[in-house]
Design a protein around this motif. Sequence first.
Motif, short mmCIF file in Angstrom:
data_model
loop_
_atom_site.label_atom_id
_atom_site.label_comp_id
_atom_site.label_asym_id
_atom_site.label_seq_id
_atom_site.Cartn_x
_atom_site.Cartn_y
_atom_site.Cartn_z
N SER A 69 16.16 63.88 17.64
CA SER A 69 15.85 62.31 18.00
C SER A 69 14.57 62.06 18.67
CB SER A 69 16.81 62.01 19.15
OG SER A 69 16.53 63.05 20.38
N GLY A 70 13.67 63.28 18.41
CA GLY A 70 12.26 63.21 18.88
C GLY A 70 11.60 62.35 18.07
N LYS A 71 10.49 61.73 18.55
CA LYS A 71 9.63 60.76 17.72
C LYS A 71 8.15 61.06 18.25
CE LYS A 71 12.72 57.12 16.78
NZ LYS A 71 12.91 55.68 16.50
N LEU A 72 7.43 61.01 17.19
CA LEU A 72 5.83 61.43 17.51
C LEU A 72 5.18 60.76 18.80
CD1 LEU A 72 4.36 61.85 13.93
CD2 LEU A 72 5.14 63.79 15.45
N ALA A 73 4.61 61.51 19.63
CA ALA A 73 3.61 60.71 20.69
C ALA A 73 2.29 60.55 20.34
CB ALA A 73 3.91 61.61 22.01
N GLU A 74 1.92 61.03 19.18
CA GLU A 74 0.62 60.90 18.61
C GLU A 74 0.77 60.51 17.04
OE1 GLU A 74 -1.36 64.82 19.14
OE2 GLU A 74 0.46 65.54 18.87
N GLY A 106 5.15 57.17 17.02
CA GLY A 106 6.56 56.68 17.38
C GLY A 106 7.59 57.01 16.17
N PHE A 107 7.22 57.79 15.15
CA PHE A 107 7.85 58.17 13.90
C PHE A 107 8.69 59.32 14.30
CE2 PHE A 107 8.40 60.50 10.06
CZ PHE A 107 9.36 59.46 9.38
N GLY A 108 9.79 59.24 13.63
CA GLY A 108 10.67 60.50 13.68
C GLY A 108 12.25 60.14 13.04
N LEU A 109 12.65 60.80 12.22
CA LEU A 109 13.83 60.76 11.39
C LEU A 109 15.10 61.03 12.14
CD1 LEU A 109 12.63 61.97 7.91
CD2 LEU A 109 12.96 59.55 8.57
N SER A 110 16.21 60.66 11.66
CA SER A 110 17.68 61.21 12.25
C SER A 110 18.46 61.40 11.12
CB SER A 110 18.35 60.12 13.14
OG SER A 110 19.42 60.23 13.68
N TYR A 111 19.63 62.00 11.60
CA TYR A 111 20.52 62.32 10.46
C TYR A 111 21.68 61.11 10.47
CZ TYR A 111 19.41 67.29 10.78
OH TYR A 111 18.94 68.32 10.47
N THR A 112 21.28 59.91 11.19
CA THR A 112 22.15 58.78 11.14
C THR A 112 20.96 57.62 10.73
OG1 THR A 112 23.84 57.41 12.00
CG2 THR A 112 22.11 58.22 13.63
N THR A 113 21.58 56.32 10.91
CA THR A 113 20.70 55.29 10.60
C THR A 113 21.08 54.25 11.90
OG1 THR A 113 22.21 54.13 9.22
CG2 THR A 113 20.40 55.33 8.15
N PHE A 114 19.99 53.57 12.17
CA PHE A 114 20.18 52.58 13.41
C PHE A 114 19.71 51.18 12.91
CE2 PHE A 114 19.67 56.53 15.21
CZ PHE A 114 20.41 56.69 16.26
N GLU A 115 20.65 50.17 13.31
CA GLU A 115 20.04 48.77 13.06
C GLU A 115 19.74 48.04 14.45
OE1 GLU A 115 23.17 46.84 11.20
OE2 GLU A 115 23.00 47.95 9.19
N TYR A 116 18.90 47.16 14.40
CA TYR A 116 18.30 46.37 15.56
C TYR A 116 18.78 44.85 15.23
CZ TYR A 116 15.34 50.50 16.87
OH TYR A 116 14.87 51.46 17.15
#
Length: 804
Positions: free
Chosen positions: A489-494, A541-551
């Motif tokens: 669940s980490g996402k890039l801070a740079e 702010g980019f980072g992948l997951s083992y699932t998907t999310f909808e907004y």
Amino acid sequence: MKYKDMINNMTVEEKASLMSGKDFWQTMNIERLGINSIFLADGPHGIRKQAAAADHLGLNPSIEATCFPTAATVANSWNEELSQIMGEYLGEEAVAQKVNVLLGPGINMKRSPLAGRNFEYFSEDPYLAGKLAAGMIKGIQSHGISACVKHFAVNNQEERRMSIDTIVDERTLREIYLTAFEIAIKEGQSKTVMSAYNMLNGEYTNENTHLMREILRDEWNYEGVVVTDWGGSNDRVAGLIAGNELEMPTTAGETNKEIIEAIRSGKLKEEVLDECVDRLLELVFTTEEVFKKPAKNIDVQKHHQMAQIVAEESIVLLKNEDNILPLNKGKKVAVIGDFAKEARYQGAGSSIVNPTTLDNTLQSLNEFGIDSIGFEEGFDRYGKKSKKKIAKACDLAKDADIVLLYIGLDEVTEAEGLDRPGMVLPENQIELINALYEVNPNIVAVLSCGAAIEMAWVTKVKGLVHTYLSGQAGAKATLRILNGDVSPSGKLAETYPIRYEDTPAYYQFPGKEVSVEYREGPFIGYRYYDTANVNVLFPFGFGLSYTTFEYSDLKVTRAGATFTITNSGEVAAREAAQLYVGCTSDVIFRPKKELKGFTKVFLHPGESKEVTIPFDDKTFRYFNVKTNQWEIEEAEYDILVGASSVDIRLTEKLFVEGTEAELPYGREMLPSYFSGKTNNVSLEEFEALLGWKVPAAKWDQSKPLGYNDTIAQCQYAKGLFARFAFKAITFSHSFLWKIGKRSTANLIMMSVYHMPFRGMARMTGGMMNMPMLDGVLMIVNGQFYKGLRHVLRERKKMVKAAKR
């Protein structure tokens, strides 16, 4: 003043004595008044309290403490609550070790990927850095001790950090380089602030009344203590007038005399000294309260487990081609890479922690159900090429279903006091990747480093897990990500640019001689890439997951943005949602969009949650250099919600009334800034932005060397002895590097080569004073015998005075 009666009962000498250290880590005490020493210790991600013969350079081992992930890692969690909990654990350990002031967190901006201390800082974005720092400060201080937010301010390079003059315009200073401090100080209520080594627009930061008085004290209403970075005091009286209470380390009373003489001469008003003493006493008395209670033992295993939780939530999955991760049970795995055998888990310099324990990847594989068919080192950690190691690694890889490849940067490449020479991985690691790809393309790379790197090799790996510097529990945290026990669940801070040449400060980093010019203005990181339309490898702010999310269902009011997040996949996971705001007007130049809020939620498969990200006083503001205050431009604003700075899922517009301020700029004078293409701004345009002439950036080699010139400048010295000393230092560095003593070689560069001459007096704990230094400078400037006699004479005086 809170301690007026006690201060009135002090002599001037006693007051002055409190303004500098008793030794390297403790403040001065006054027994007759019941004023005790307090202890300050390094600790951005773990307590570094020296066990014996305390020294700032860390030549001696420190007491064991939990080594948590570094700030660059924690920032990828995008979780304020997690940062605060980690702070609580740090504070608990600080109390156990009787530390009153924990020197952290560090929140300087990542202006360039090459800055040597980026691993110790949170982000390229001030809002994210400020919020996470505020949380950590609250956690640390919940135990009654003090955090110390640092380094105030614009300390964004390590080379020549103790003397470099940072040239930056006021708007950029406020919006980019001070906003994180503003949030950390106002919201985190940090009791202590550490001033930076460098100069800001011609004045050392700890003497800069605009920075220290007008902004920190008057605008932000800061009432805590300012402490110098170690050896960072230039003019002690000027620092005191600016409100810099505590000078560290000790100068054996030398600067106390300067304070006393300044009061007697009228240069310094005694009430200014009293004000500084009062604030220091508040820090002393409030932080020592906790030590009156019975000491508690630390649950070492519980703290280690917390370090693992922080790491798990901060590791970033950057690539997952063909869903190669998580690793399927029964797959034969070849483990390759020196970093699997010996983890790269923290930075180098003052933040080095002596861990309570250290998880090991190779010893933990079976525990996590990974079927390893063997291990090969593959490459030398420090870059030495070996065809034999590559061949052995390839032989192992041929028999595997998946290659688990541990790569990264070594400890001496990312270090305090030095900036990185480039953005690439060592060539021997790239050669290994290319060779492995030829025999087995099913490669999962596990990357360990503290800052952005180039990745031309990324097409040769199917999976890429970036652990950053994940602390003493990072090995097991990584394995839990790899085997699917935890969804990343980490996402890039740079931002990760494609090439170093693409970065906004490419032409202006680092400053090599007198100054460094921040010609890119407010366009750093994603603010530059987005606005100038520069392609990047991995966006902010980019980072992948083992699932998907909808907004869905975005609703925007003047109070904030509300929307729904749904876990549309099959794995329980966390998602960090980000709020960006962009002004549609082009009357004032601004980045295309800026981060103004974020939230992190945990969702089971199929679960939905409605979340709200509130607006605050920073959502729509900009700093107006004409009115010299924060203003709001009346305009329509894009409200953008997304999974990264480029993956925007929901948009709305909101009209915001402005403050009707005078326009700060003329477009015709600043074409680069209005276009956002600021990586190669001309001197003339930069001066138009500043509103004043830029000082000469090169050394004047005709002038004699002085207190604030560096040892490196001895190459130009008139004195033969000084030039010989310079050559001896450079030879020693080169020799130590070649024989593998790289940490010692780095130490020479940090503590000798780039040290200003005044550091000989400020950093030696009283072994040398300023009059002796005058003699040293005579020697350097060609008066060898006169200077030597002066040094010996002043040394004799100092010894006699000490005996008295």
